[in-house]
Design a protein around this motif. Structure first.
Motif, mmCIF file in Angstrom:
data_model
loop_
_atom_site.group_PDB
_atom_site.id
_atom_site.type_symbol
_atom_site.label_atom_id
_atom_site.label_comp_id
_atom_site.label_asym_id
_atom_site.label_seq_id
_atom_site.Cartn_x
_atom_site.Cartn_y
_atom_site.Cartn_z
ATOM 1 N N LYS A 40 0.654 -0.990 -0.060
ATOM 2 C CA LYS A 40 -0.073 -0.135 -0.065
ATOM 3 C C LYS A 40 0.928 1.202 0.048
ATOM 4 O O LYS A 40 0.699 2.098 -0.943
ATOM 5 C CB LYS A 40 -0.811 0.214 1.168
ATOM 6 N N GLU A 41 2.195 1.161 0.930
ATOM 7 C CA GLU A 41 2.733 2.368 0.847
ATOM 8 C C GLU A 41 3.394 2.904 -0.352
ATOM 9 O O GLU A 41 3.405 4.154 -0.770
ATOM 10 C CB GLU A 41 4.011 2.240 1.870
ATOM 11 N N ASN A 44 0.721 3.878 -3.076
ATOM 12 C CA ASN A 44 0.298 5.198 -2.799
ATOM 13 C C ASN A 44 1.153 6.273 -3.343
ATOM 14 O O ASN A 44 1.026 7.406 -3.508
ATOM 15 C CB ASN A 44 0.024 5.678 -1.274
ATOM 16 N N VAL A 98 -6.247 -1.041 -1.039
ATOM 17 C CA VAL A 98 -5.639 -1.392 -2.486
ATOM 18 C C VAL A 98 -6.481 -1.934 -3.283
ATOM 19 O O VAL A 98 -6.712 -2.941 -3.119
ATOM 20 C CB VAL A 98 -4.314 -2.067 -2.011
#
Length: 238
Positions: A40-41, A44, A98
């Motif tokens: 996810k990091e 993004n 996500v």
């Protein structure tokens, strides 16, 4: 290119064993959650990610054939195991916000899209994670070969193989305390020295298509981001 990152689009190869954590079998939800959070990091931040997942935590075709099962039949069972892992990974990603799609090389419309190269690329361009399941749809091919094939097909900047060791060594570091880790190594060396990174078909596919391969330790939190940023994580095969 996302700011601060070395790669824009990557193919992440996960073994089925990576998903079982400390368990001897199956899927560990805590591993799925940790993976989803790391992915996810970087998503993004604008990195495009596709994932190929193995099925060794549930069933291995080679092991099945060694026990007397027909090799092709055993491989098909192994492919279905990868679909189970892909769906579990998709669930974890969705729960962490996500967007993701599972694309299967074996048609099963109720649970996954059929693999279509341009559709997969379009999903990634829209910020979705694409998870490739069911191998190539053919027996006698490993998920490593599948990962190399898909990485080339989608035009990835790098194929990243997540393992339980921190790179490629001159010998098995578990068995040989004198084994030395490579920071960089050529595909030709991997083949001639039989370093057992992946099967020869996968290595040859990457070599012929000039696809960089990064082998790194998935068990260290944050390594996915560090690898994507070009930090000295793992071993680069060029």
């Amino acid at each position: 290119m996302p700011e601060g990152y070395k790669y824009n689009r990557v193919l992440l190869k996960l073994s089925g064993e990576a998903l079982m954590g400390q368990n001897g079998y199956g899927i560990d939800p805590s591993v799925i959650d940790a993976l989803a959070e790391e992915i996810k990091e970087v998503v993004n931040d604008g990195v495009q990610i596709a994932i190929t997942v193995g099925g060794g935590n549930i069933f291995r075709g080679v092991a099945g054939s060694a026990n007397g099962m027909d090799r092709a039949q055993a491989d098909y069972i192994g492919m279905l195991a990868t679909v189970m892992n892909a769906l579990a990974l998709q669930d974890g990603l969705q729960r962490h916000g996500v967007e993701s799609r599972v694309q299967s090389a074996i048609e099963m419309h109720q649970v996954a899209e059929t693999y279509i190269r341009l559709r997969a690329i379009r999903h990634m361009e829209k910020g979705r994670v694409v998870i490739f399941a069911a191998g190539t749809g053919n027996p006698y091919f490993t998920t490593d070969t599948t990962a190399a094939l898909r990485a080339c097909e989608i035009g990835a900047d790098c194929m990243m193989k997540a393992t339980k060791v921190d790179g490629i060594y001159t010998a098995d570091p578990v068995k040989d305390p004198n084994a030395v880790k490579y920071d960089k190594v050529s595909y030709l060396e991997v083949l001639t020295k039989e370093l057992n990174v992946m099967d020869a078909a996968a290595i040859s596919l990457c070599k012929d298509n000039k696809m960089p391969l990064l082998v790194f330790d998935l068990t260290v939190h944050g390594n996915i981001r560090r690898a994507l940023k070009g930090e000295n994580v793992g071993t680069l095969v060029y």
